[in-house]
Scaffold this active site. Sequence first.
Site, short mmCIF file in Angstrom:
data_model
loop_
_atom_site.label_atom_id
_atom_site.label_comp_id
_atom_site.label_asym_id
_atom_site.label_seq_id
_atom_site.Cartn_x
_atom_site.Cartn_y
_atom_site.Cartn_z
N CYS C 240 44.90 -41.49 33.08
CA CYS C 240 44.61 -42.40 31.98
C CYS C 240 45.39 -43.70 32.19
CB CYS C 240 44.98 -41.77 30.65
SG CYS C 240 44.84 -42.91 29.27
N CYS C 243 47.94 -43.97 28.88
CA CYS C 243 49.05 -43.05 28.65
C CYS C 243 49.47 -42.33 29.93
CB CYS C 243 48.72 -42.05 27.55
SG CYS C 243 47.61 -40.72 28.08
N CYS C 265 41.79 -41.95 28.05
CA CYS C 265 41.52 -40.64 27.47
C CYS C 265 40.37 -40.74 26.48
CB CYS C 265 42.74 -40.13 26.69
SG CYS C 265 44.15 -39.75 27.70
N CYS C 271 45.80 -39.42 23.35
CA CYS C 271 46.29 -40.58 24.07
C CYS C 271 47.35 -41.32 23.24
CB CYS C 271 45.11 -41.51 24.36
SG CYS C 271 45.45 -42.76 25.61
#
Lengths: 188, 360, 292
Positions: C240, C243, C265, C271
Site C-alpha cells: 500500500c 500505509c 488499501c 489503512c
Amino acid sequence: MNDALLGGFVDAAVQSSHAFRAALSVLSQPGNIRDLSGAVPPAPLSVAAGVLLLTLCDGTTPLHLAGAFDCAPVRDWITFHCGAPLVSAEAAVFALGDWQALQPLGQFAIGLPDYPDRAATLIVEMPALEAKGAVLRGPGIADVAYLSLPEVAAFQANRALFPLGFDCFFTCGTKVAALPRSTYVEAV
Amino acid sequence: MYVAVKGGERAIDNAHAWLAEERRGDLGVAELSVAQIRAQLSLAVNRVMAEGSLYDPDLAALAIKQARGDLIEAIFLIRAYRTTLPRLGASCPVDTAEMAVIRRISATFKDLPGGQVLGPTFDYTHRLLDFKLAAEGEVSQAATAPAAMEAVPHVMAMLDRDGMIEAEPLGNDVPADLTREPMELPGSRALRLQAITRGDEGFILSMAYSTQRGYGRTHAFVGELRIGAVAVEMEIPELGFAVEIGEIELTECETVNQFKGSKTEPPQFTRGYGLVFGQTERKAIAMSLVDRSLRWAELGEDYTGAPAQDEEFVLMHADNVQATGFLEHIKLPHYVDFQSELELVRRLRAEVFATQEAAE
Amino acid sequence: MTDQAYNFAYLDEQTKRMIRRAILKGVAVPGYQVPFASREMPMPYGWGTGGVQVTAACLTPDDTLKVIDQGADDTTNAVSIRKFFQRTAGVAVTEATAEATLIQTRHRIPEAALTTGQILVYQVPIPEPLRFLEPRETETRKMHELEEYGLIHVKLYEDIARHGTIATSYAYPVKVEGRYVMDPSPIPKFDNPKLSNSPALQLFGAGREQRIYALPPFTHVVSLDFDDHPFEPSKAPHDCDLCGAGESYLDEVIIDDLGGRMFVCSDTDFCRTRCEAGHLGALGVPVLKGGA
C-alpha cells in the site's frame, strides 16, 4: 392466574430483536446457552419458550403443541399473541413440548431434498439445561462443545439425514440453547 | 498527492437537492398539481397502479410527479410504499360480468347482447398532432346517452354454454401471492397471471407480439375486451356476509385461441386471460396472449422453444422494478472485482509473452 | 433519532419474523440458499436490498453498525445504507471494524480478523453459483439436491485448458462443509480464505433473487480447485502506498494520464488505522496524532 391477554411483549420490535439475536446466537453456536426474557407465558410454558414463540411464530407458521403443553391456557395465549394455527405434528413448522411428548420424532417434517429448509423446528422444554453432557462438533463450534441433550441417538440419526432433518431449540426457565441438524453428537 | 475520495454524504445530499430543483423546473411555469396528473395523465396513472400493484390514483399521481414522469421510477415508489401497508384481509373475487362498462368490444362477433361499445379509445383517432392542445385547450363535450340498463354478459359465457370453449370451473383454491411467498416454479396459472399483470408493459407487449410472429403462435382472437368499474366486496366475519368496500376500474381481455381436441375428444377453443387495473388495454390484450402461450403444457401442445412459452424466462424477467434495479446497479463501484480481473489478465498476458519469447 | 413514521429498522414485524425464520434455516443448513419472500425496499434491487433486509431483521438498538462497499466506509452506497439504518433504527455506527457488532458489506471481507459475536452481512447479486452455467432455477435446484457439481468443475477445468490457470478472480465458488457449492458474493478471491473457520457469523442476502444463506462461525469452507491447480488467492504485487501494508487487498488508483498509478488499501479503516499507528507507505504522509 395468567390471563391469555397478558404476558406478551410490551415493545415487540425491540424485545423480539433481542430475542432473535439470542436465538441466532445459540443456533449458530451449538452448546451456547443464552437468556431470553420479556414474555410471561402461562404455565407450563417456560419464559424462554414463550419468547421464542412470540419472536418466530405467527399466522403463517403452523404450530404443534405436544403433551402437557397442549392445554387451554397455552392454546389461548398462543392464539392471542401469535395467531399460529395449531396443527398435528406432521403439519407443523414449529412444535413445542417436552422430549417424551414430542416422540416419535419421525412424525416431523425433515424438509424436501430440493427444499431442505421446509423442516420443522422443535422447541424442547427441558428440566435442566447445562453446557455439559453430550459432545458436539460441527459448524458453529471451534473445537468441541457440550450440551445436556435429552439423548444422543436421535440426534445422530437426525445428522445422518443431513441436509434434511429437524432443528431444535432447548428451553428451561429463561435459558435457551439449540442444536441444528448440522451438528455431530457423541455420548460423553 | 492522492487523497482518498471523501464526502459521500454531502455529495448525496447535494444531489438530492439538485434533483428536487430539476423536478420543479422553470419557476416561471405553474407547478403541476397531483390532481392535474390524476385527471389529465390518467393512462400513466393507470399504468403505475397496475405495475405498482396498488389501486390508488392519488398516490400513483403523486409518484409520477415525484419521479419527474419516469413511470418505472413511479412504479418503484408505489411498490416500496405498498410493502409497508398492513394486510387487513382479502376481498372476494370481483365479478366482471357485473362491470359498468365504458368500453366493450368483441372481435369474434359482429353484434352480441350488450352491444359493441367503443368508449374513450384512441383506436380510430388519426394520429395527427392536435395543435389546439398546445394553446389553451377547449373543453369538448361528448354526446351522452342514458346508461344502458341491459346486462353485458361475457362472450366466453356464451361460447361456454355451447361447449365451444374449454370450461373454466370455479375453484376454491387460495391463489399464491408472489408478494408474500418466494416464487416457486413451475407456478400455477394464478401465480403466472399475478406476475404478468404486475409485469412491465413493454416486456409483456413484446412477448405477446413474438407469439403473433410465430414464436409460439396461439392464433388468438379477442373474444372480448371490456373496461369499466366493478364493485369490490369483502366478507366481514362479524357480519356473516360480504359488504361493498369500494369500486375499481379494470380492463379485462379474454381471447379465444386455437382449438384442441381429437377424434375422441370433441374440439374446443382454448382461453387466454388478461386483467389489469385501470384503463390499460394494450397490457390486458398482451397479458392474455402471454397467458395463453404459457399454457402449452396443460393443453398438451409442443414446446417449441419460444421465449413466450418459457415460464421461468417470462416470470423471472417481467418485473421492471427488479430489472431496472439490477441493470442500473452496474453503475455502482465494482473496482474491487475489476482490480482482481486486471491482475489476472496482466498475469495471463505476461505468461503469453514469456512463452512467445521462449519460443523465439 | 429514529424516524417514528416507520417501525424499528423499517420492516414490519411480520416481515422480520419471515426473514428471521429463513436466516435460522440458513444457519442450520450452511451454504444452502433458503428462499424468502423478499420485499420491495426503499432502495433499488441490486443495490443491497437483500443485505438490508437481513441487517434489518438482525439489528437490535444496542448494535454498532458498520457499512462498507468495496472495502470503503465512504463510498456513496455504503453512506446511503448506513444513513438508512441511522434514521430507521437509531443504531450507533462506526467505521472501526473491531467496534462493529454488525457489518454489512458489498464485495469485501474486512482485513482485520473478525471476532466471536460479530455478524458479517453480505449483499449478494446472484446467489446461485451455477447460474452462469445453467440459467434455469428449476435445473440448478436439482443439481444442488443431487450434488451434481460436475459442471462447475468442467468450467474451471476449461479455464485451465485455455489459459493455463483458473480464470475466475472474484465470486469464486466454494464448497461448504463438503456439501453445498456456494457463491461467496462478488468478493475478490483474495478474500476467500477468510470465509473458512471465521469466528464471526456470516449471513448472505440476495433481495431480488429472494435467497438467504449462511455460514455459522467455524464452518469449513473450501475454494474449488484441482490437485494440480490449487486455489491461490491473489492481489496486486505491491505494498500500500499510503500505509505500506504488504498483505492487504489493494485498489489501483490512476493518478495521471501518463500511466502513473498508485496502490492503496481497499479497506479504508484498515489503512487509516495503520497510518495512525505510524506506518508509512512509499507515497504516504505522516499522520499527526490528534490532528484535525
